[in-house]
Motif scaffolding. Structure first.
Motif, PDB file in Angstrom:
ATOM      1  N   PHE A  22      21.252  54.393 -15.024  1.00  0.00           N
ATOM      2  CA  PHE A  22      20.025  55.057 -14.595  1.00  0.00           C
ATOM      3  C   PHE A  22      20.270  56.289 -13.734  1.00  0.00           C
ATOM      4  N   TRP A  23      21.554  56.655 -13.537  1.00  0.00           N
ATOM      5  CA  TRP A  23      21.814  57.787 -12.655  1.00  0.00           C
ATOM      6  C   TRP A  23      21.657  59.120 -13.371  1.00  0.00           C
ATOM      7  N   GLY A  24      20.450  59.496 -13.668  1.00  0.00           N
ATOM      8  CA  GLY A  24      20.241  60.800 -14.274  1.00  0.00           C
ATOM      9  C   GLY A  24      19.301  61.595 -13.405  1.00  0.00           C
ATOM     10  N   VAL A  25      19.359  62.936 -13.543  1.00  0.00           N
ATOM     11  CA  VAL A  25      18.466  63.768 -12.745  1.00  0.00           C
ATOM     12  C   VAL A  25      17.023  63.465 -13.138  1.00  0.00           C
ATOM     13  N   ARG A  26      16.784  63.055 -14.381  1.00  0.00           N
ATOM     14  CA  ARG A  26      15.433  62.739 -14.801  1.00  0.00           C
ATOM     15  C   ARG A  26      15.142  61.246 -14.661  1.00  0.00           C
ATOM     16  N   ARG A  27      16.106  60.428 -15.021  1.00  0.00           N
ATOM     17  CA  ARG A  27      15.844  58.983 -15.054  1.00  0.00           C
ATOM     18  C   ARG A  27      15.541  58.405 -13.681  1.00  0.00           C
ATOM     19  N   LEU A  28      16.317  58.783 -12.701  1.00  0.00           N
ATOM     20  CA  LEU A  28      16.174  58.167 -11.387  1.00  0.00           C
ATOM     21  C   LEU A  28      14.806  58.465 -10.759  1.00  0.00           C
ATOM     22  N   PRO A  29      14.380  59.760 -10.732  1.00  0.00           N
ATOM     23  CA  PRO A  29      13.042  60.013 -10.179  1.00  0.00           C
ATOM     24  C   PRO A  29      11.954  59.276 -10.958  1.00  0.00           C
TER      25      PRO A  29
END
Lengths: 344, 360
Positions: B115-122
């Motif tokens: 889940f560590w993505g610039v989009r996924r996490l937010p």
């Protein structure tokens, strides 16, 4: 010349305003009615007998019941009281900023609070002061017999100073030991590290009744080191709201005086035994109009929470775990200090 | 020669030999071992006796609880819901439970590298907080409205911790980068904020956010007290965390950034692809430390009237019937804190192992 003119103008203004004063609503009461709830002070935890939380996550206690009484008087429904949890330090700023309408939270009436903090206090509804508790096997019954003994107090409280002053007045040599936390203090006393324990009277009684295996092993000494009037605090400048609070407390006391209870209030109202009761319960109209409320406010209030004695017994007295004697907190006619103004 | 008759080397294996070598190598050693062992056993059995053997377990047996006796766990049965839910309305406790689970689940998921993505996490956190608000505040789908004054217990503690970290982390990265910026104004402002906030006690900051703001800010701009407190707490957290991240950034040899510049990489590419991953890795132990401290510090909000789990624990023993059972309640609350903090530490250890694998 200008001074005379000013006072003349003031007098005229007063004369014009006077006839409306009784009917005029205070800003605070108007705000409470518009909002539909009365904002009272709760606590960030529990304060034995005064502000507690029951097993159903609801507030209870003497102070909470007074808030519910007041809510019934203004809004006709005790459940419209909204209790805002506040710490001790937070209560006065919260009142000034409008987070609460009134502080009913075991708060003593002091000159500093009355003047510098810009508060107004109601009639006192409770009297408590510093007292001493000692181990019974010492055979002590009053403070003069504590010569050479050790007294434990909570550090940084007014109690510390009161005890020092009092012991100096009665000229008793003693050692004072301060503890930072109430729990440490309790443990030190129970471990016999001090002969006596100084604290707020009701707190000592509660401690003796609930936390100590054998209450008979401890005596609360007869000396009343201080007596603090506990009253409701309000913002300065809204006299009509203070009037209302005073008459809320007065009505609870008058109801007790005349034996009007939660159970019999409707009966008594239908058949008032004397003119005072008739006025109180609105059987003779008038009590509502003078405060800008309904004529039945006191009747509804007593039906919701009972008279002062019932509130006391439910939270601190015989129907509570604390079994605290009425003592000073009885009606004047029963040897206490509680006194209601005349209902004419 | 008699070489053949030399004795074989003494067998120095097995638990007995280990004990002789490590615990009883000399008289003094043996004495210390015995003394300390006896002490540990004594503490263990005293605790066992208090917490299990001599304990009273159910509410019906409440009369058996005596001062000086074993633990009286009846208090947890009677007051447990108060401790866990604070002032939240009794019939709505399932909502508070679910909301707490939502946040814990979101925390758990955001620990998974997938889940560590610039989009996924937010997005994940938006969904998490959204679900929490929906359940706790209500007002839709026939759920009654519960105002923040009534929020309390574990879900409030978890909410404060999670939102402080989620708001504070990006803020701390920005502050750390700004403090290393070439532009003097930005560098000065970031340095000023960090130094000023760090020199104030957390208590003062929270008290100001809760109590002073209503005096100086107009009504429409005040917002909810809980929101103000969380934002203030997040800024406080960010200032500490920014310095930790800055330490991580400084550990990176300057040659790396210069090389990236020489390759024509833009500022944000350099930051995201080169600097931050390495800075996070080397500042990980200190970051986990900061998380743990923050989790424990959430209990400070009791001073501004919030019923987080420590305050509701105090409320639970603040009644005549249970006034003597404060140790049991503290143990209960302590165990809950332990679960969260220990979980965090284990997660930190996992991340470190993972980072080492990546480096190797």
């Amino acid at each position: 010349m200008t001074k005379t003119l000013k006072s003349l103008l003031a007098a005229v203004a007063c004369a014009v305003a006077l006839p409306n004063a009784a009917a005029a609503e205070s800003a605070t009461i108007q705000a409470i009615k518009d909002r539909g709830t009365l904002l009272c002070s709760g606590h960030n935890g529990s304060y034995f007998g005064f502000v507690e939380v029951n097993d159903k996550n609801e507030w209870k206690g003497l102070d909470i019941d007074l808030c519910r009484a007041m809510t019934t008087a203004i809004l006709g429904d005790p459940n419209k009281a909204q209790i805002v949890p506040l710490s001790w330090a937070q209560r006065f700023p919260a009142l000034q900023s409008g987070d609460v309408d009134i502080i009913i939270k075991a708060t003593g009436w002091t000159m500093g609070r009355d003047t510098e903090l810009g508060l107004q206090f109601s009639l006192p509804y409770f009297f408590g002061g510093a007292q001493l508790m000692a181990h019974a096997d010492l055979g002590v019954t009053q403070a003069t017999e504590l010569e050479g003994g050790t007294v434990c107090v909570e550090a940084g409280t007014t109690i510390e100073r009161i005890v020092a002053d009092y012991m100096k007045t009665i000229d008793v040599e003693h050692t004072m030991v301060s503890y930072e936390k109430a729990a440490e203090l309790r443990a030190a006393y129970l471990a016999n590290r001090c002969d006596a324990f100084a604290a707020w009277g009701p707190f000592l009684a509660v401690l003796r009744a609930t936390e100590i295996d054998n209450p008979d092993k401890h005596v609360i000494l007869s000396d009343q080191l201080s007596s603090e009037p506990i009253a409701a605090a309000m913002r300065q400048g809204d006299e009509d709201f203070v009037d209302l609070t005073n008459w809320m407390i007065a009505a609870l006391l008058i109801a007790e005086e005349h034996g009007i209870t939660m159970a019999n209030v409707d009966e008594v109202a239908a058949n008032p035994p004397n003119p005072t009761v008739a006025r109180l319960l609105g059987s003779t109209p008038g009590i509502g109009e003078r405060l800008g409320l309904r004529d039945t406010w006191a009747r509804e209030m007593i039906a919701a929470v009972g008279n002062f004695g019932e509130i006391y017994h439910r939270n601190l007295g015989e129907n509570s775990p604390y079994k605290l004697e009425r003592g000073l907190n009885n009606l004047w006619s029963h040897g206490g200090l509680l006194y209601a103004p005349m209902l004419d | 020669m008699a070489e053949a008759s030399l004795a074989p080397p003494a067998v120095d294996r097995g638990p007995l030999a280990w004990a002789r070598r490590r615990l009883f190598s000399s008289w003094l050693d043996g004495l210390v071992t015995l003394g300390f062992g006896a002490f540990v056993l004594w503490v263990f059995f005293e605790a066992l006796d208090w917490a299990v053997l001599g304990a009273v377990w159910s509410l019906e047996d409440k009369e058996l609880c005596a001062p000086g006796g074993g633990a009286c766990w009846s208090v947890i049965e009677a007051r447990g819901r108060l401790i866990l839910f604070g002032l939240y309305p009794f019939e709505q406790h399932w909502r508070s439970t679910l909301a707490c689970l939502v946040i814990v689940l979101t925390m758990g998921l955001s620990c998974v590298p997938r889940f560590w993505g610039v989009r996924r996490l937010p997005l994940l956190w938006l969904a998490g907080f959204g679900g929490f608000m929906l359940l706790m505040y209500g007002g839709v789908f026939g759920l009654s409205v519960v105002t923040t004054e009534q929020w309390g217990g574990l879900s409030l503690t978890v909410l404060i911790f999670a939102s402080v970290v989620v708001i504070g982390m990006p803020l701390s990265v920005l502050l750390a980068l700004a403090r290393r910026s070439d532009m003097p104004v930005i560098r000065g402002v970031a340095g000023g904020i960090i130094d000023v906030v760090r020199s104030l006690p957390l208590l003062t900051i929270l008290f100001a956010a809760a109590v002073v703001v209503p005096f100086v800010v107009p009504d429409w701009a005040q917002g909810d007290k809980l929101v103000r407190v969380i934002l203030a707490f997040a800024v406080f957290f960010a200032c500490y965390q920014a310095e930790i991240i800055r330490a991580g950034l400084q550990a990176i040899p300057p040659g790396q950034e210069e090389a990236a510049m020489a390759l024509g990489m833009k500022y944000w590419r350099r930051v995201i692809d080169i600097l931050l991953p390495q800075a996070f890795r080397s500042s990980l132990p200190a970051t986990i430390n900061q998380f743990v401290i923050t989790f424990k510090e959430t209990s400070i909000v009791t001073i501004i009237g919030f019923f987080e789990i420590m305050a509701s624990g105090n409320a639970a023993v603040g009644t005549g019937d249970w006034a003597g059972q404060f140790i049991e309640v503290y143990v209960f609350v302590g165990a809950i804190y332990f679960c969260f903090v220990f979980g965090l530490s284990r997660y930190g250890a996992y991340l470190e192992r993972r980072a080492r694998l990546g480096q190797a």
